[in-house]
Design a protein around this motif. Structure first.
Motif, mmCIF file in Angstrom:
data_model
loop_
_atom_site.group_PDB
_atom_site.id
_atom_site.type_symbol
_atom_site.label_atom_id
_atom_site.label_comp_id
_atom_site.label_asym_id
_atom_site.label_seq_id
_atom_site.Cartn_x
_atom_site.Cartn_y
_atom_site.Cartn_z
ATOM 1 N N PRO A 150 10.422 -2.270 -1.981
ATOM 2 C CA PRO A 150 10.264 -1.588 -3.271
ATOM 3 C C PRO A 150 8.947 -0.811 -3.321
ATOM 4 C CG PRO A 150 10.865 -3.906 -3.559
ATOM 5 C CD PRO A 150 10.484 -3.740 -2.116
ATOM 6 N N GLN A 151 9.012 0.419 -3.806
ATOM 7 C CA GLN A 151 7.821 1.226 -4.032
ATOM 8 C C GLN A 151 7.719 1.465 -5.541
ATOM 9 O OE1 GLN A 151 4.997 2.274 -4.380
ATOM 10 N NE2 GLN A 151 4.695 3.315 -2.429
ATOM 11 N N PRO A 152 6.978 0.609 -6.231
ATOM 12 C CA PRO A 152 6.921 0.699 -7.695
ATOM 13 C C PRO A 152 6.283 1.979 -8.210
ATOM 14 C CG PRO A 152 5.277 -0.848 -6.861
ATOM 15 C CD PRO A 152 6.160 -0.495 -5.702
ATOM 16 N N VAL A 202 12.591 2.423 3.385
ATOM 17 C CA VAL A 202 13.454 1.784 4.370
ATOM 18 C C VAL A 202 12.797 1.847 5.747
ATOM 19 C CG1 VAL A 202 15.741 1.755 5.431
ATOM 20 C CG2 VAL A 202 15.478 2.448 3.029
ATOM 21 N N GLY A 203 12.791 0.720 6.435
ATOM 22 C CA GLY A 203 12.187 0.680 7.761
ATOM 23 C C GLY A 203 12.846 -0.349 8.646
ATOM 24 N N VAL A 204 12.410 -0.409 9.898
ATOM 25 C CA VAL A 204 12.971 -1.347 10.878
ATOM 26 C C VAL A 204 11.850 -2.185 11.468
ATOM 27 C CG1 VAL A 204 14.226 -1.601 13.039
ATOM 28 C CG2 VAL A 204 14.865 0.216 11.438
ATOM 29 N N LEU A 205 12.017 -3.483 11.380
ATOM 30 C CA LEU A 205 11.083 -4.443 11.965
ATOM 31 C C LEU A 205 11.612 -4.897 13.311
ATOM 32 C CD1 LEU A 205 8.584 -6.327 11.693
ATOM 33 C CD2 LEU A 205 10.127 -7.998 10.606
ATOM 34 N N GLU A 206 10.800 -4.709 14.356
ATOM 35 C CA GLU A 206 11.144 -5.181 15.695
ATOM 36 C C GLU A 206 10.344 -6.441 15.983
ATOM 37 O OE1 GLU A 206 13.464 -3.849 17.430
ATOM 38 O OE2 GLU A 206 13.689 -1.839 16.561
ATOM 39 N N GLN A 207 11.049 -7.547 16.250
ATOM 40 C CA GLN A 207 10.392 -8.814 16.536
ATOM 41 C C GLN A 207 10.710 -9.268 17.956
ATOM 42 O OE1 GLN A 207 12.238 -10.563 12.874
ATOM 43 N NE2 GLN A 207 10.206 -11.475 12.592
ATOM 44 N N GLY A 247 13.956 6.473 -0.582
ATOM 45 C CA GLY A 247 14.127 7.192 -1.828
ATOM 46 C C GLY A 247 12.856 7.893 -2.256
ATOM 47 N N GLY A 248 12.879 8.471 -3.446
ATOM 48 C CA GLY A 248 11.703 9.144 -3.971
ATOM 49 C C GLY A 248 11.685 10.628 -3.655
ATOM 50 N N GLN A 249 10.645 11.281 -4.120
ATOM 51 C CA GLN A 249 10.517 12.727 -4.002
ATOM 52 C C GLN A 249 9.610 13.097 -2.839
ATOM 53 O OE1 GLN A 249 12.083 15.215 -5.816
ATOM 54 N NE2 GLN A 249 11.138 16.563 -4.288
ATOM 55 N N TRP A 250 10.118 13.956 -1.944
ATOM 56 C CA TRP A 250 9.313 14.450 -0.835
ATOM 57 C C TRP A 250 8.421 15.584 -1.319
ATOM 58 C CZ3 TRP A 250 8.997 19.321 1.492
ATOM 59 C CH2 TRP A 250 8.314 19.371 2.720
ATOM 60 N N LYS A 251 7.160 15.572 -0.867
ATOM 61 C CA LYS A 251 6.224 16.640 -1.215
ATOM 62 C C LYS A 251 5.500 17.093 0.044
ATOM 63 C CE LYS A 251 3.435 16.225 -4.613
ATOM 64 N NZ LYS A 251 2.362 15.641 -5.466
ATOM 65 N N TYR A 252 5.476 18.394 0.261
ATOM 66 C CA TYR A 252 4.826 18.932 1.457
ATOM 67 C C TYR A 252 3.343 18.577 1.498
ATOM 68 C CZ TYR A 252 3.683 22.282 5.142
ATOM 69 O OH TYR A 252 3.257 22.860 6.300
ATOM 70 N N GLY A 253 2.701 18.593 0.344
ATOM 71 C CA GLY A 253 1.277 18.267 0.294
ATOM 72 C C GLY A 253 1.003 16.851 -0.168
ATOM 73 N N VAL A 265 2.092 -2.293 4.085
ATOM 74 C CA VAL A 265 1.154 -3.288 4.612
ATOM 75 C C VAL A 265 1.171 -4.547 3.755
ATOM 76 C CG1 VAL A 265 -1.298 -3.790 4.984
ATOM 77 C CG2 VAL A 265 -0.343 -1.614 5.753
ATOM 78 N N ALA A 266 1.161 -4.366 2.434
ATOM 79 C CA ALA A 266 1.183 -5.513 1.520
ATOM 80 C C ALA A 266 2.475 -6.308 1.670
ATOM 81 C CB ALA A 266 1.012 -5.031 0.081
#
Length: 285
Positions: A12-14, A21-26, A77-83, A96-97
């Protein structure tokens, strides 16, 4: 003992009420992750977590890793911004958290390509966790952000006609259309990369890899980073320039992975010395 495991995570990105979304390699999924070291792999503009060499590297690293899509990219999700570098840094803080609170991971290594390098270095300079990272790989990282205006001719006609530029690109085999506004270029150009001179942790070993045929980020930017990071102690900086390689290292992804792993072996053995990779070894003529 169970073998390597790949797990898709939804974080979640509040800040924007969206999901990263990501992939954890263990390497050893049956053992507790608490206290384990993990590498983060960060993609560039209009890229994604499995882009270029990123997935190949994740599958060969000798430690657990996590790669994810920044906000508004591919599966996130969310809005992509070039800057939107500030938003990308915010996403990295959130990731990280999450890895710390849910798995007990400590960030040991950052690998960034292009924009991902810039974002990762800013996080290292501004976070408490960044002080404990030991290894950084800067691939095609931009230093002189204002040089984005070198390509102003690409945008000017559309800016004058519509007020924005429509950027059409294929991401993960899907056609994507994003809008770039003049204010995006202003935010991009004003992002402070000079922070690395005074705030980059002195203990970290850094590898910079750059293609000599890069027509997106000038090769001289790699030299600037070499000057900034090479002045630290006890951390080292090693520069590797790849002849005929473009910004995305087209057709050379396995070579990039080999270089990173070679450098990482020296990092783990304590054999790194600031300079050029493979100093003393004759190259091909």
């Amino acid at each position: 003992m169970a073998g390597r495991k790949s797990t898709k995570l939804y974080i979640p990105q509040p800040a924007e009420n969206c999901t990263l979304v990501g992939v954890l390699e263990q390497l050893e999924p049956d053992k507790p992750a608490n206290g384990k070291r993990v590498a983060l792999i960060l993609h560039g503009t209009m890229g994604h977590k499995d882009y270029l060499f990123q997935k190949r590297l994740a599958m060969r690293l000798p430690l657990d890793s996590f790669r994810f899509d920044f906000r508004g990219s591919h599966e996130s999700g969310g809005q992509w911004k070039y800057g939107g570098f500030a938003e990308d840094v915010q996403d990295l803080v959130t990731v990280v958290a999450f890895l710390r609170d849910n798995y007990g991971y400590e960030i040991d290594m950052i690998v960034g390509h292009s924009r991902g390098s810039v974002v990762g270095m800013h996080w290292l300079c501004t976070s408490e966790e960044g002080k404990h990272v030991t290894a950084v790989v800067n691939v095609s990282g931009r230093y002189r952000m204002h040089r984005i205006y070198d390509k102003m001719s690409t945008y000017k006609e559309a800016f004058d006609a519509m007020g924005y530029y429509e950027w059409k690109v294929s991401v993960a085999r899907k056609q994507i259309l994003q809008r770039v506004y003049p204010k995006d270029l202003e935010e991009f150009a004003s992002w402070d990369t000079g922070i690395v001179w005074d705030n980059f942790p002195p203990m970290i070993n850094v590898l910079t890899v750059h293609g000599l045929a890069d027509d997106v980020v000038p090769v001289y930017d790699a030299v600037i980073y070499a000057r900034a990071f090479g002045s630290r102690t006890p951390g080292t900086h090693i520069l590797h320039l790849m002849e005929d390689a473009d910004h995305n290292f087209t057709g050379r992804h396995d070579e990039v992975v080999d270089i990173i792993l070679e450098w990482l072996e020296g990092h783990h053995s304590g054999a790194l010395v600031t300079g050029v990779l493979r100093t003393g070894i004759r190259g091909r003529l």
